[in-house]
Design an enzyme around this catalytic site. Structure first.
Site, PDB file in Angstrom:
ATOM      1  N   PRO A   9      28.661  76.700   1.139  1.00  0.00           N
ATOM      2  CA  PRO A   9      27.760  75.631   1.591  1.00  0.00           C
ATOM      3  C   PRO A   9      27.916  74.392   0.722  1.00  0.00           C
ATOM      4  O   PRO A   9      28.156  74.503  -0.482  1.00  0.00           O
ATOM      5  CB  PRO A   9      26.367  76.246   1.446  1.00  0.00           C
ATOM      6  CG  PRO A   9      26.513  77.384   0.531  1.00  0.00           C
ATOM      7  CD  PRO A   9      27.941  77.832   0.597  1.00  0.00           C
ATOM      8  N   HIS A  10      27.809  73.232   1.348  1.00  0.00           N
ATOM      9  CA  HIS A  10      27.969  71.994   0.594  1.00  0.00           C
ATOM     10  C   HIS A  10      27.160  70.878   1.236  1.00  0.00           C
ATOM     11  O   HIS A  10      26.792  70.947   2.396  1.00  0.00           O
ATOM     12  CB  HIS A  10      29.445  71.598   0.464  1.00  0.00           C
ATOM     13  CG  HIS A  10      30.188  71.615   1.756  1.00  0.00           C
ATOM     14  ND1 HIS A  10      30.656  72.782   2.328  1.00  0.00           N
ATOM     15  CD2 HIS A  10      30.543  70.629   2.589  1.00  0.00           C
ATOM     16  CE1 HIS A  10      31.274  72.498   3.464  1.00  0.00           C
ATOM     17  NE2 HIS A  10      31.216  71.196   3.647  1.00  0.00           N
ATOM     18  N   GLY A  11      26.876  69.883   0.417  1.00  0.00           N
ATOM     19  CA  GLY A  11      26.098  68.753   0.891  1.00  0.00           C
ATOM     20  C   GLY A  11      26.387  67.513   0.078  1.00  0.00           C
ATOM     21  O   GLY A  11      27.054  67.578  -0.958  1.00  0.00           O
TER      22      GLY A  11
END
Length: 149
Positions: free
Chosen positions: A66-68
């Site tokens: 997951p990344h943001g």
């Protein structure tokens, strides 16, 4: 670029109890909030969730990345989590996830972000590294495996 420049020991966690994808994203949001100034756990969680709405970051083989994006003045944060038991994550291969490498990067750092994602995916795609990560019995072991992969 190497894993040591991306991940710190205090952002590496072994045998984490977790029951769902939502809770996994909450956990990494809590950890990230301790390393970022000016963003709450909920704001960070919303950034991860926004990315997940575009498509699951469960890349298969029990791995999720997951990344943001963060505001331009923030610094990178990476978190490695080994779950005590695999969790459902809507992965592309429909298999549960037991290794998660979460990342947050500044919005303007797109090129660096893509290189980092590629490096992480490459490391986690190595069968021997993945086996060692799954066998790691402590956060220290987990950290040593990933930075030496």
């Amino acid at each position: 670029m190497n894993m040591r420049s991306i991940l710190s020991k205090d952002c590496t966690f072994s045998a984490v109890q977790c029951s769902s994808k939502k809770r996994a994203l909450e956990i990494v949001s809590e950890i990230a909030a301790k390393h970022l100034q000016g963003l709450t756990e909920n704001e960070i969680f919303e950034r991860f969730l926004a990315r997940e709405k575009l498509g699951s970051t469960g890349i298969g083989n029990g791995i999720a990345i997951p990344h943001g994006r963060l505001p331009s003045d923030a610094s990178n944060v990476a978190i490695l989590v080994q779950f005590e038991s695999p969790i459902e994550f809507d992965a592309i291969d429909k298999k549960p996830v037991d290794i998660m490498f979460a990342m947050l990067v500044p919005e303007q750092d797109c090129k660096h972000h893509l290189k980092t994602l590629a490096l992480v995916a490459e490391k986690l795609g190595q069968k021997n590294t993945l086996k060692q990560l799954r066998c790691a019995s402590s956060a220290e072991d987990l950290y040593q495996v990933i930075i030496n992969a």
